[in-house]
Design an enzyme around this catalytic site. Structure first.
Site, PDB file in Angstrom:
ATOM      1  N   GLU A  59      34.211  47.663  47.381  1.00  0.00           N
ATOM      2  CA  GLU A  59      34.944  46.910  48.378  1.00  0.00           C
ATOM      3  C   GLU A  59      34.921  47.647  49.712  1.00  0.00           C
ATOM      4  O   GLU A  59      35.702  48.592  49.913  1.00  0.00           O
ATOM      5  CB  GLU A  59      36.411  46.754  47.947  1.00  0.00           C
ATOM      6  CG  GLU A  59      36.597  45.938  46.692  1.00  0.00           C
ATOM      7  CD  GLU A  59      38.031  45.412  46.624  1.00  0.00           C
ATOM      8  OE1 GLU A  59      38.188  44.202  46.501  1.00  0.00           O
ATOM      9  OE2 GLU A  59      38.971  46.206  46.725  1.00  0.00           O
ATOM     10  N   ASN A  81      42.540  39.158  42.662  1.00  0.00           N
ATOM     11  CA  ASN A  81      43.623  40.103  42.938  1.00  0.00           C
ATOM     12  C   ASN A  81      44.648  39.398  43.823  1.00  0.00           C
ATOM     13  O   ASN A  81      44.420  39.208  45.017  1.00  0.00           O
ATOM     14  CB  ASN A  81      43.057  41.352  43.632  1.00  0.00           C
ATOM     15  CG  ASN A  81      44.130  42.370  43.960  1.00  0.00           C
ATOM     16  OD1 ASN A  81      45.271  42.260  43.515  1.00  0.00           O
ATOM     17  ND2 ASN A  81      43.767  43.360  44.754  1.00  0.00           N
ATOM     18  N   SER A  99      36.479  39.695  51.479  1.00  0.00           N
ATOM     19  CA  SER A  99      36.400  38.369  52.111  1.00  0.00           C
ATOM     20  C   SER A  99      35.379  37.455  51.434  1.00  0.00           C
ATOM     21  O   SER A  99      34.602  36.774  52.097  1.00  0.00           O
ATOM     22  CB  SER A  99      36.102  38.509  53.614  1.00  0.00           C
ATOM     23  OG  SER A  99      37.126  39.247  54.254  1.00  0.00           O
TER      24      SER A  99
END
Length: 248
Positions: free
Chosen positions: A165, A10, A211
């Site tokens: 996420e 992304n 991350s």
């Protein structure tokens, strides 16, 4: 058949023509795991450029789209427009859309339904904030967000990838430990078995996002219920190739 590993990049609101060409060349020249499916999420203004210059083995995704096919929605793009420039995927419900732009569970579901109606494949994002995790509400939030998607998806689960996420781990450098991530993925699969079907729970791919780097990808990829990654900043860097190859 096991679930096919799927890695999404992304790019968010990053890149210009030169940087995009560098990223694409890096992917073309990288020795990518042939058993991994790769999708890159591109700013709308560059979708056509990226699709025309990227190998067909790599999917191209818009980062958002509206719930209607056309109309007076200044600044929005539609599923038919995404299809028209050759892209095959869309990322919907990303935490930044939910937290910064105030998108509700029901709006995300409407967007998902419309995208699937046009045969776009969808990466549907879910995840809790730090406050929600610290209050012990991780499962409650993730199940609520997924529950809103179920009627929107209907029988089209084969065109959906879920991306878990945790909001507190996006762009912060904090990562859920492999065990924390695996626990949520396993709980989500159990919820799907009980609320959708055993078949969907077994077959749907659930990515982890937050991350992810070349340094932690292999350990995360080894978890039983983690079927890939949705990668932010690292997808702009050469290390994205190493993340794609985390299972290899």
């Amino acid at each position: 058949m096991g679930r096919k590993f799927v890695v999404g990049g992304n790019w968010k609101m990053n890149g210009d023509s030169n940087q995009i060409n560098e990223i694409i060349n890096n992917l073309k020249n990288g020795s990518l795991d042939p058993n991994a499916e790769v999708v890159i999420g591109v700013p709308a203004i560059y979708l056509a450029q990226v699709r025309s210059n990227t190998p067909k083995t790599i999917g191209v995704a818009a980062q958002n789209c509206w719930k209607a096919d056309k109309g007076a929605f200044t600044g929005e793009i539609s599923a038919p427009m995404i299809k028209d420039v050759g892209a095959e995927w869309v990322i919907l419900g990303h935490s930044e859309r939910r937290t910064i732009f105030g998108e509700s569970d029901s709006l995300v579901a409407e967007k998902v339904a419309n995208a699937l109606q046009h045969n776009l494949k969808v990466i549907a994002c879910i995840g809790e904030t730090l406050e929600e995790r610290e209050s012990g509400k991780t499962e409650e939030v993730v199940f609520r967000q997924t529950k809103a998607l179920v009627p929107a998806i209907g029988d089209k689960w084969n065109n959906v990838v879920l991306a878990y996420e945790p909001v507190w781990a996006i762009g912060t450098g904090k990562t859920a430990s492999p065990q924390q991530a695996q626990d949520v993925h396993a709980s989500l699969r159990k919820w799907l078995a009980e609320n959708v079907s055993a078949e969907v729970a077994q077959s749907v791919r659930i990515q982890y996002g937050g991350s992810v780097t070349a340094a932690n990808a292999k350990e995360l990829a080894a978890c039983e219920d983690i079927d890939g990654f949705l990668v932010g900043g690292a997808s702009l860097k050469p290390e994205f190739v190493n993340i794609i190859n985390a299972k290899h």
